[in-house]
Motif scaffolding. Sequence first.
Motif, PDB file in Angstrom:
ATOM      1  N   UNK A  24       0.799  -1.224   0.000  1.00 36.19           N
ATOM      2  CA  UNK A  24       0.000   0.000   0.000  1.00 36.19           C
ATOM      3  C   UNK A  24       0.838   1.283   0.000  1.00 36.19           C
ATOM      4  N   UNK A  25       2.120   1.166   0.350  1.00 36.29           N
ATOM      5  CA  UNK A  25       2.976   2.358   0.397  1.00 36.29           C
ATOM      6  C   UNK A  25       4.119   2.267  -0.612  1.00 36.29           C
ATOM      7  N   UNK A  26       4.956   1.237  -0.495  1.00 40.10           N
ATOM      8  CA  UNK A  26       6.146   1.173  -1.345  1.00 40.10           C
ATOM      9  C   UNK A  26       5.816   0.951  -2.817  1.00 40.10           C
ATOM     10  N   UNK A  27       4.956  -0.030  -3.116  1.00 40.06           N
ATOM     11  CA  UNK A  27       4.646  -0.318  -4.523  1.00 40.06           C
ATOM     12  C   UNK A  27       4.002   0.888  -5.223  1.00 40.06           C
ATOM     13  N   UNK A  28       2.967   1.509  -4.642  1.00 41.27           N
ATOM     14  CA  UNK A  28       2.376   2.668  -5.313  1.00 41.27           C
ATOM     15  C   UNK A  28       3.370   3.824  -5.461  1.00 41.27           C
ATOM     16  N   UNK A  29       4.222   4.027  -4.472  1.00 35.67           N
ATOM     17  CA  UNK A  29       5.217   5.099  -4.554  1.00 35.67           C
ATOM     18  C   UNK A  29       6.110   4.897  -5.773  1.00 35.67           C
ATOM     19  N   UNK A  30       6.614   3.668  -5.956  1.00 33.52           N
ATOM     20  CA  UNK A  30       7.477   3.391  -7.101  1.00 33.52           C
ATOM     21  C   UNK A  30       6.706   3.455  -8.409  1.00 33.52           C
ATOM     22  N   UNK A  31       5.483   2.977  -8.404  1.00 33.81           N
ATOM     23  CA  UNK A  31       4.705   2.919  -9.654  1.00 33.81           C
ATOM     24  C   UNK A  31       4.461   4.316 -10.209  1.00 33.81           C
ATOM     25  N   UNK A  57       9.178  -8.685 -24.939  1.00 35.07           N
ATOM     26  CA  UNK A  57       9.180  -7.654 -25.975  1.00 35.07           C
ATOM     27  C   UNK A  57       8.212  -6.541 -25.595  1.00 35.07           C
ATOM     28  N   UNK A  58       8.405  -5.379 -26.211  1.00 37.21           N
ATOM     29  CA  UNK A  58       7.499  -4.262 -25.978  1.00 37.21           C
ATOM     30  C   UNK A  58       8.158  -3.152 -25.189  1.00 37.21           C
ATOM     31  N   UNK A  59       7.368  -2.157 -24.832  1.00 34.47           N
ATOM     32  CA  UNK A  59       7.853  -1.006 -24.078  1.00 34.47           C
ATOM     33  C   UNK A  59       8.267  -1.458 -22.676  1.00 34.47           C
ATOM     34  N   UNK A  60       9.561  -1.322 -22.308  1.00 39.14           N
ATOM     35  CA  UNK A  60      10.003  -1.836 -21.011  1.00 39.14           C
ATOM     36  C   UNK A  60       9.365  -1.129 -19.826  1.00 39.14           C
ATOM     37  N   UNK A  61       9.048   0.150 -19.976  1.00 33.71           N
ATOM     38  CA  UNK A  61       8.402   0.864 -18.874  1.00 33.71           C
ATOM     39  C   UNK A  61       7.001   0.302 -18.631  1.00 33.71           C
ATOM     40  N   UNK A  62       6.253   0.073 -19.715  1.00 29.89           N
ATOM     41  CA  UNK A  62       4.922  -0.527 -19.561  1.00 29.89           C
ATOM     42  C   UNK A  62       5.024  -1.927 -18.959  1.00 29.89           C
ATOM     43  N   UNK A  63       6.049  -2.664 -19.363  1.00 28.95           N
ATOM     44  CA  UNK A  63       6.261  -3.999 -18.799  1.00 28.95           C
ATOM     45  C   UNK A  63       6.535  -3.912 -17.307  1.00 28.95           C
ATOM     46  N   UNK A  64       7.382  -2.996 -16.906  1.00 31.18           N
ATOM     47  CA  UNK A  64       7.717  -2.829 -15.491  1.00 31.18           C
ATOM     48  C   UNK A  64       6.494  -2.447 -14.669  1.00 31.18           C
ATOM     49  N   UNK A  65       5.655  -1.572 -15.192  1.00 27.97           N
ATOM     50  CA  UNK A  65       4.437  -1.184 -14.478  1.00 27.97           C
ATOM     51  C   UNK A  65       3.511  -2.384 -14.288  1.00 27.97           C
ATOM     52  N   UNK A  66       3.425  -3.212 -15.325  1.00 27.11           N
ATOM     53  CA  UNK A  66       2.599  -4.416 -15.203  1.00 27.11           C
ATOM     54  C   UNK A  66       3.205  -5.390 -14.207  1.00 27.11           C
ATOM     55  N   UNK A  67       4.524  -5.494 -14.208  1.00 27.40           N
ATOM     56  CA  UNK A  67       5.184  -6.376 -13.253  1.00 27.40           C
ATOM     57  C   UNK A  67       4.936  -5.934 -11.811  1.00 27.40           C
ATOM     58  N   UNK A  68       4.883  -4.617 -11.592  1.00 22.64           N
ATOM     59  CA  UNK A  68       4.560  -4.132 -10.247  1.00 22.64           C
ATOM     60  C   UNK A  68       3.165  -4.605  -9.850  1.00 22.64           C
ATOM     61  N   UNK A  69       2.207  -4.468 -10.763  1.00 26.69           N
ATOM     62  CA  UNK A  69       0.829  -4.890 -10.474  1.00 26.69           C
ATOM     63  C   UNK A  69       0.746  -6.387 -10.215  1.00 26.69           C
ATOM     64  N   UNK A  70       1.628  -7.157 -10.882  1.00 24.63           N
ATOM     65  CA  UNK A  70       1.639  -8.609 -10.715  1.00 24.63           C
ATOM     66  C   UNK A  70       2.502  -9.052  -9.533  1.00 24.63           C
ATOM     67  N   UNK A  80      15.223  -1.399  -9.752  1.00 22.94           N
ATOM     68  CA  UNK A  80      14.692  -0.076 -10.079  1.00 22.94           C
ATOM     69  C   UNK A  80      13.813   0.457  -8.952  1.00 22.94           C
ATOM     70  N   UNK A  81      12.982  -0.395  -8.380  1.00 22.61           N
ATOM     71  CA  UNK A  81      12.169   0.040  -7.247  1.00 22.61           C
ATOM     72  C   UNK A  81      13.057   0.559  -6.116  1.00 22.61           C
ATOM     73  N   UNK A  82      14.150  -0.159  -5.844  1.00 26.44           N
ATOM     74  CA  UNK A  82      15.055   0.261  -4.786  1.00 26.44           C
ATOM     75  C   UNK A  82      15.645   1.637  -5.037  1.00 26.44           C
ATOM     76  N   UNK A  83      15.988   1.917  -6.292  1.00 24.63           N
ATOM     77  CA  UNK A  83      16.540   3.228  -6.642  1.00 24.63           C
ATOM     78  C   UNK A  83      15.511   4.340  -6.414  1.00 24.63           C
ATOM     79  N   UNK A  84      14.272   4.054  -6.784  1.00 25.91           N
ATOM     80  CA  UNK A  84      13.208   5.052  -6.611  1.00 25.91           C
ATOM     81  C   UNK A  84      12.904   5.258  -5.128  1.00 25.91           C
ATOM     82  N   UNK A  85      12.827   4.160  -4.388  1.00 22.34           N
ATOM     83  CA  UNK A  85      12.547   4.278  -2.955  1.00 22.34           C
ATOM     84  C   UNK A  85      13.644   5.043  -2.224  1.00 22.34           C
TER      85      UNK A  85
END
Length: 214
Positions: A24-31, A57-70, A80-85
């Motif tokens: 509820x905090x870390x994942x949304x912050x990074x997303x 394949x595809x846009x890596x940023x869109x892939x990363x956002x989907x991976x966060x949701x999954x 990457x999440x660690x760098x943003x946090x």
Amino acid sequence: MPGPVKAVLTDIEGTTSSIAFVTDTLFPYARTRLADYVAAHPAETAPLLDAVRAEEAGDPVETLLRWIDEDRKATPLKTLQGLIWAEGYADGTLKGHVYPDAVDALRRWHAQGLALYVYSSGSIAAQKLIFGYSNAGDLTPLFSGYFDTSSGPKRDAQSYRHIAGEIGLPAAEILFLSDNAQEIAAARAAGMQVLHIDRDGGSGDIASFAGIEL
């Protein structure tokens, strides 16, 4: 415990720290900051984006956002999440949640001379942030080392054998703590002592760190 314990290896999410803090905090912050962070740090993030493209394949940023949701346990995402946090912890927006019973036990075990280690699917950098900027202050001096998915999947017994080798102790002298039954089974198969933490008071071995006597 069935034998002497010389080191404790602990999971984070659901074990030392609240699952809700992560989801509820870390994942949304990074997303919400991921696309802007990538745009602002092209050289730093280029190898991570290449690693994402190598998997899908595809846009890596869109892939990363989907991976966060999954809640994908992918090393480039976790890095990457660690760098943003890190930015959020540094400016005081984020404060790592660690249960008081975990803080008390970790401090007590460290004072007793036990070596303490972390094994989490989050990157090592992210692990150091959650303990370094915790609601109980800087807890990183308590730990002797950190392990993430670069040591192998958390549900694979070989990962725990590898970690025991890195720690330099027989697996039987290491206690692994986790809220995940499959991780517990993998560590047990590798020869470690284990305790299944169930903070909801369900079918685990123990509900908190408060009842663990080493």
